[in-house]
Design an enzyme around this catalytic site. Structure first.
Site, mmCIF file in Angstrom:
data_model
loop_
_atom_site.group_PDB
_atom_site.id
_atom_site.type_symbol
_atom_site.label_atom_id
_atom_site.label_comp_id
_atom_site.label_asym_id
_atom_site.label_seq_id
_atom_site.Cartn_x
_atom_site.Cartn_y
_atom_site.Cartn_z
ATOM 1 N N ASP A 147 89.344 43.215 16.898
ATOM 2 C CA ASP A 147 90.099 44.209 15.900
ATOM 3 C C ASP A 147 89.025 45.141 14.787
ATOM 4 O O ASP A 147 88.107 46.129 16.049
ATOM 5 C CB ASP A 147 89.689 43.280 14.862
ATOM 6 C CG ASP A 147 91.450 43.499 13.932
ATOM 7 O OD1 ASP A 147 90.791 44.529 12.949
ATOM 8 O OD2 ASP A 147 92.154 42.836 13.574
ATOM 9 N N ASP A 148 89.108 45.691 13.906
ATOM 10 C CA ASP A 148 88.230 46.724 13.931
ATOM 11 C C ASP A 148 87.013 46.217 13.650
ATOM 12 O O ASP A 148 86.657 45.494 14.412
ATOM 13 C CB ASP A 148 88.634 46.602 12.345
ATOM 14 C CG ASP A 148 88.114 48.706 11.336
ATOM 15 O OD1 ASP A 148 87.871 49.168 12.532
ATOM 16 O OD2 ASP A 148 88.644 48.910 10.290
ATOM 17 N N ASP B 88 97.102 49.734 13.331
ATOM 18 C CA ASP B 88 96.797 49.471 11.839
ATOM 19 C C ASP B 88 97.944 50.638 11.541
ATOM 20 O O ASP B 88 97.774 51.226 11.546
ATOM 21 C CB ASP B 88 95.662 48.864 11.801
ATOM 22 C CG ASP B 88 95.215 48.282 10.634
ATOM 23 O OD1 ASP B 88 96.573 47.729 9.443
ATOM 24 O OD2 ASP B 88 94.887 47.118 10.265
ATOM 25 N N ARG C 5 103.676 42.067 11.816
ATOM 26 C CA ARG C 5 103.743 42.215 10.584
ATOM 27 C C ARG C 5 104.216 42.203 9.386
ATOM 28 O O ARG C 5 104.369 43.162 9.206
ATOM 29 C CB ARG C 5 101.582 42.713 10.629
ATOM 30 C CG ARG C 5 101.050 41.582 11.184
ATOM 31 C CD ARG C 5 100.287 40.209 11.130
ATOM 32 N NE ARG C 5 99.994 40.195 9.652
ATOM 33 C CZ ARG C 5 98.593 40.744 9.650
ATOM 34 N NH1 ARG C 5 97.544 41.007 10.170
ATOM 35 N NH2 ARG C 5 98.366 41.225 7.802
ATOM 36 N N ASP D 60 97.305 40.267 5.531
ATOM 37 C CA ASP D 60 96.355 39.353 5.546
ATOM 38 C C ASP D 60 96.685 38.066 5.962
ATOM 39 O O ASP D 60 96.183 37.759 4.508
ATOM 40 C CB ASP D 60 95.539 39.951 5.405
ATOM 41 C CG ASP D 60 95.259 41.224 6.525
ATOM 42 O OD1 ASP D 60 95.737 41.645 7.237
ATOM 43 O OD2 ASP D 60 94.103 42.083 6.144
#
Ligand SMILES: *[C@@H]1O[C@H](CO)[C@@H](O)[C@H](O)[C@H]1NC(C)=O
Ligand SMILES: *[C@@H]1O[C@H](CO)[C@@H](O)[C@H](O)[C@H]1NC(C)=O
Ligand SMILES: *[C@@H]1O[C@H](CO)[C@@H](O)[C@H](O)[C@H]1NC(C)=O
Ligand SMILES: *[C@@H]1O[C@H](CO)[C@@H](O)[C@H](O)[C@H]1NC(C)=O
Length: 409
Positions: A82-83, A160, A217, A221
């Protein structure tokens, strides 16, 4: 130049018209894998926390565990960063580059390593000017970044939406999808577009999203807590904006990662059962080097995974909710129906529930063979009007598989 104008310019004459669904041959069943975020976050401190920082070592260890600890054999396939993998700046040519200290051998090397384990490799970027963690975003660089990812051997992109204008998302996400396609490399495309739109009170255009993305999504989160997990389940139960109907081979609603640590084993059973009945991507975020045996067995439960991966690809839906108890059903390609009964009461009480199959839409007069969906142990034969009684643990679930019985000859 205004950002929207820029999108229109790069997209004009470039996007194919009359596309009805994303056709990259991928995600025909919900993607399965592992992702850094929920467990390892944006931990970049390899000096003080070398075993848990976002680094090539962490990813390689997780790939090793996926391959050697039975996850790969159970169907888990994608290892995804991820990030917070990026360096703070692009290189002199404007190319993305990883943090040189945490990824000393570069991303191609890491992708090759993951591939050598028989697994696939995923990465994260952002459609806006910066990632949520403040690293360089793909804005104005989408084409270049898509080709960088393909050259590195990326198989999955989580894209994202921080630091962007939600009004640009329909065109911007489609543009990245277009460039990914043009690289010629099949890359699963995971989008966060509906989530950001829903936050702003804009009704997401799920038909357009399904044309563009393999998974998307819908909701905030997830965190490693019961409240967060059950909040996500309830959002899916409400089916806000009617998104359930859009799930199917090639495109999935994504309730985010499956965790451990904070959930009890009984609560982990709820998450696994619900992610399977909701045909959700099964993306773990946990420490595979250090996991309870019961959690591991649950994540690898073949009976549940078969429900999740059913080729019909129907997302299960909430049929009734009465107080703290809800009932969900999902039809399978075999003709069977999975039924989950969930007790989300916070008062610590086991609850009993009584219902007939008729009441939840199972009306076949020959009746049904009922098995426990976790174990496939035979339980009973039931007619549509027979009473089914179940005791459900606090924060627990009972899940059955009802197979229609054939007429006796
Ligand atoms: C690109 O899109 C075309 C048309 O939808 C599709 O046939 C092809 O498989 C796609 N290729 C990749 C690499 O995604
Ligand atoms: C969802 O579907 C129902 C039934 O088809 C319809 O009445 C309702 O207006 C829809 N809601 C939204 C937000 O589209
Ligand atoms: C967990 O499983 C491993 C490997 O199967 C076994 O060696 C170990 O004893 C188990 N631990 C517990 C606490 O049951
Ligand atoms: C009912 O299901 C169980 C478990 O799948 C199976 O072993 C059994 O043969 C089935 N019985 C009938 C009558 O179909």
């Amino acid at each position: 130049m205004h950002r929207t104008m820029y999108w229109i310019l790069i997209v004009l004459g470039a996007l194919p018209v009359h596309v009805t669904s994303l056709d990259n041959g991928l995600a025909l069943t919900p993607p399965m894998g592992w992702l850094t975020w929920e467990r390892f976050r944006c931990n970049t401190d390899c000096v003080n926390d070398p075993d848990n920082c976002i680094s090539e070592k962490l990813i390689m260890q997780m790939a090793d565990a996926m391959a050697s600890q039975g996850y790969k054999d159970a169907g888990y396939e994608y290892v995804i960063i991820d990030d917070c993998w990026l360096a703070r700046q692009r290189d002199a040519k404007g190319n993305l580059q990883p943090d040189p200290e945490r990824f000393p051998h570069g991303i191609k090397y890491l992708a090759d390593y993951v591939h050598s384990k028989g697994l696939k490799f995923g990465i994260y970027e952002d459609f806006g000017s910066e990632t949520c963690g403040g690293f360089p975003g793909s804005e104005f660089h989408m084409k270049q970044d898509a080709y960088t990812f393909a050259a590195w051997g990326i198989d999955y992109l989580k894209f994202d939406g921080c630091f962007s204008d939600v009004r640009d998302m329909p065109i911007g996400y489609a543009a990245m999808g277009h460039f990914l396609n043009k690289t010629g490399r099949p890359i699963v495309y995971s989008c966060e577009w509906p989530l950001y739109q829903a936050f702003k009170g804009i009704k997401p255009d799920y038909a357009a999203i399904k044309e563009t993305c393999n998974l998307w999504r819908n909701y905030g989160d997830i965190q490693d807590s019961w409240a967060s997990m059950i909040g996500t389940v309830n959002y899916y139960g409400q089916d806000v904006d009617n998104f359930t109907q859009y799930a199917g081979p090639g495109g999935w609603n994504d309730p985010d990662m499956a965790s451990d640590y904070s959930l009890s084993y009984v609560e982990e059973r709820v998450q696994m059962a619900m992610w399977c009945i909701m045909a959700s991507p099964l993306i773990m975020s946990n420490d595979l080097r250090n996991i309870r045996n019961v959690s591991k067995a649950l994540l690898q439960n073949r009976n549940l995974i078969r429900i999740n991966q059913d080729p019909l690809g129907k997302q299960g839906a909430m049929i009734t909710k009465n107080g703290q108890i809800s009932i969900w059903t999902k039809p399978l390609s075999t003709g069977g129906i999975v039924v989950a009964c969930l007790n989300q009461g916070d008062d610590g009480r086991p609850r009993k529930i009584k219902f007939t199959l008729n009441e939840i839409g199972l009306t076949k007069q020959n009746g049904y063979n009922i098995s426990d969906a976790f174990t496939m142990r035979y339980m009973t034969v039931a007619k549509p009007n027979s009473n089914i009684v179940m005791a459900i643990d606090p924060h627990g679930v009972q899940m059955i598989l009802a197979m229609p019985l054939r007429k006796r000859k």
